[in-house]
Design an enzyme around this catalytic site. Structure first.
Site, PDB file in Angstrom:
ATOM      1  N   ALA C 239      -7.770   8.241 115.782  1.00 48.57           N
ATOM      2  CA  ALA C 239      -6.466   8.457 115.146  1.00 48.57           C
ATOM      3  C   ALA C 239      -5.818   7.129 114.741  1.00 48.57           C
ATOM      4  O   ALA C 239      -6.329   6.049 115.032  1.00 48.57           O
ATOM      5  CB  ALA C 239      -5.560   9.238 116.094  1.00 48.57           C
ATOM      6  N   HIS C 240      -4.676   7.235 114.116  1.00 53.19           N
ATOM      7  CA  HIS C 240      -3.944   6.072 113.594  1.00 53.19           C
ATOM      8  C   HIS C 240      -3.565   5.103 114.716  1.00 53.19           C
ATOM      9  O   HIS C 240      -3.172   5.495 115.795  1.00 53.19           O
ATOM     10  CB  HIS C 240      -2.692   6.512 112.844  1.00 53.19           C
ATOM     11  CG  HIS C 240      -1.740   7.335 113.642  1.00 53.19           C
ATOM     12  ND1 HIS C 240      -0.692   6.791 114.328  1.00 53.19           N
ATOM     13  CD2 HIS C 240      -1.701   8.662 113.867  1.00 53.19           C
ATOM     14  CE1 HIS C 240      -0.029   7.752 114.929  1.00 53.19           C
ATOM     15  NE2 HIS C 240      -0.619   8.904 114.673  1.00 53.19           N
TER      16      HIS C 240
END
Lengths: 345, 345, 345
Positions: C239-240
């Site tokens: 994820a980010h």
């Protein structure tokens, strides 16, 4: 693009404290800010970082009171977070100006393409497809026959949309996601299996975002439906005839088996699995890695575990689980003591 | 395409009750039937819907007895479900008439392409690839050097097949699935890792269906093998040197680690994980989200849990797990009472 | 390509026992060796197979002592495993000679392409992209604007790299993996959600390998970082703003939620999930299907379970879990006996 503190303050109607001529070309989190970047401070938890940040400009709330020396130029605004989000939106819209229809795309003569679309290299648009205004179709996207994609929607590189599926307005679908692959339906024939044709489609309503590498299968008959405003993260499996309710949010790697209906405004953690043919109420919250095997009738329930049970109950069972060996030892001890005691009585 | 009730009844050798001229252009589930669609009623559980359905035509079994007014035109047949499946097959074959070799595909001069193939836009066929008769290769598929794809197989848009892999007859592989990426093999060299070349391949036998966004890794040496008739859902991981037995069916998001051999006719639920180097017997059934860490020697076992144990045993443990806090409280109570009792003796 | 035993022995500086003219064109595991292939024997556990193997040539250690008749030609070397790895490397480099820039690729005029690159058909290279020397970009890859790919890196078919991401030297990224899709960030607005622009990027350092169908999201601000030498298997979600430490190895289908930082030299089993905003120490080992919900501060810890706890503790709890029904029965029995006993006292 470079902007001076003055440019930014004028745009945000904020007040400058420091050098109005300092320039920024990017943004950064305040705790890892570098020269030439702009940060913001909204959450007091991060206030300490404003005294050491390397960012050139920091947006702060009007009422921020400095308790030490600050090197950065400050811009005071009503709401630092909202102001920052405005800048992000501006930045995003500035950089995303892909436009024009590539001569290297393959577009059926029977497809209808709206105004102001972007269609990238090696994209394929099938027969009778309908592409709305302002749609952005990145390179290597596949749009099957009779697909519709409504206005302002963005399909990132390599998205594949099988024939007959419908995608609403203002949707975003990320790279390599597949919409409309066959549902997993096979009829046992004794020793092997016969494929059940999957002749339904997928309907994605407006304002939906779907991450990269997701699989959304077409319905056996009828439609698999993702309702308005739902947000799906990456690598999610949506089986045939599933419905996901409005504004439901689902983290990465969840899987929903066939015909299950999720309510609206649900929040689902990562790697959650749903069995088939379930009905899940609205506003349900489900913890990461849970497994849903039963209907959830009560609106707003919070669930956890595999199989999932009410959250607090699950948390208590998990707490005991960690001490199971000690519990077993206590039972052994009880048995020994009871045996001793029996002899005495 | 539109068909009248008479067309359908003639094709199915059924008997019409109602308007022989009513027309349908699609099918729908009886419970959500709309005008212009055809449904079927086979399961008595759904019989109630025949009185309210909006479908224009409903296929029913010969012996169906109406217990109220029905608006739809009925067609009586020997077996409504089989008749419906025949129509689906017909419908499917009618709409899937992709054919011809696109000038926008890139086909090596040394590749051999069979008769009556479809090769879509921006597909790549590598050197010495062998494509059988009636194979359908959708746009943006990649077929590496020395790959073979046998007759009647369908590769949907964006499938990637690395060099040297072999795909059998009558297979279906859905969009963005990758066949033959490198196995995950690294030799530790103290602080870092050295890649172990993965020079084997993948062999997919006849009649296999693989969903979208799956990864099937090539063998380190030898072959990763998916045997005849196996069916894999979406987002499944098949590691190097794995073998999946004949007619084994596996739901979405399962993962099989290196060198594990699954038997034939197994049924595996979603999100199941298999450790490496296992041998799993034939006809084994495994519940969703299970984790297999050991060999399964007994044919036909049913397993559940992570780590997986015999299904009924797992179900009983899970039932107790939900009441663990209560069990702990009872142990506390026993300890208190025993202490009291000891004082008295 | 065919090689004689003499060719191989000369290359490896080994000694031949048997026919120096026997020829091989491939390699195979010793236990499933076929004529025309070369195998190796390093692990004594496999020694039994050398007497029955069908392989034409077997590499053995200098000190190997035969205890029966061997049909294969032997080549004695200092270290059979290393010698075999050398042959694999040679074989691999021989077959992977893709080169040249296809006229069917679409390359921006403002992109800089290094020397000796391979760029395959229907690849797209965006504006201002920088491609280093000896980079291999397979067909249907997408390289967004302002992306950099450093020397010797290989991007397999269909990899998608969004704008502004940076990929280091000697990396390998497998088919259909997506680098730089938007992080999953939405601000609730009451009934629905507003997208938070994701304007950061992804940085992949040198010597990283990423499997097929992975999703690595760009940072909201700043960078998602995969550090030097890390190895990721297939279907992994990053994820980010995640960071993965140097030489950390992660098996298939793991998922890491936003902003979590993994240490270096960690080993993570398959299907593991990490909650967001965690910090995991170096050298941590995590068993398959575990769920990490808390920071791991101690270097070198081994963890298991969902939620994950110390490995041995988890193993003991799991052992008791399997016998929970028996434990519950013993508590019932204790209660009965205690009640009986109380009557007597």
């Amino acid at each position: 693009m470079e902007f001076s503190a003055k440019n930014v303050a004028d745009f945000l109607k904020g007040q400058i404290e420091g050098d109005p001529n300092v320039k920024v070309s990017n943004v950064s989190p305040i705790e890892s800010g570098k020269q030439g970047t702009l940060s913001f401070l909204a959450n007091p938890k991060y206030a300490q970082h404003i005294y050491s940040t390397g960012s050139s400009i920091v947006l702060v709330n009007k009422d921020f009171v400095a308790e030490g020396e600050i090197k950065a130029t400050l811009i005071r605004v009503d709401d630092a977070y909202k102001a920052f989000a405005m800048l992000l939106d501006l930045y995003q819209s500035a950089i995303q100006q892909k436009s024009g229809i590539s001569e290297k795309a393959s577009i059926s003569k029977t497809a209808k393409i709206g105004d102001n679309c972007y269609i990238g290299e090696f994209a394929v648009i099938g027969d009778n497809a309908i592409i709305g205004n302002n749609v952005k179709i990145y390179p290597q996207v596949y749009i099957g026959d009779n697909v519709s994609v409504a206005e302002n929607t963005i399909l990132y590189p390599g998205v594949k949309v099988y024939m007959g599926c419908n995608i609403g307005k203002n949707c975003i679908i990320h790279a390599s996601t597949v919409i409309g692959s066959d549902g997993f339906g096979f009829a046992p024939t004794g020793e092997s299996y016969k494929k059940i044709p999957q002749i339904g489609n997928v309907i994605i309503e407006d304002d939906v975002e779907i991450g990269s590498n997701c699989s959304v299968d077409r319905a056996t008959m009828g439609s698999t439906i993702i309702r308005k405003g739902a947000k799906l993260d990456n690598l999610i499996q949506v089986a045939h005839n599933v419905e996901i309710g409005e504004n439901t949010v689902m983290a990465a790697q969840c899987g929903i088996a066939g015909s299950t209906k999720l309510g609206g405004n649900c929040i689902v953690g990562g790697q959650v699995g749903f069995a088939g043919h379930l009905v899940i109420a609205d506003n349900v919250k489900i913890g990461a890695q849970s497994g849903l095997g039963n209907n959830v009738k009560e609106i707003g329930t919070t669930l956890l575990g595999s199989p999932a049970i009410e959250y607090k109950k699950a948390a208590r069972s998990i707490a005991v689980f960690k001490n199971l060996p000690e519990l077993a030892a206590r039972i052994n001890q009880l048995e020994r003591e009871l045996t001793e005691l029996k002899k005495k009585v």
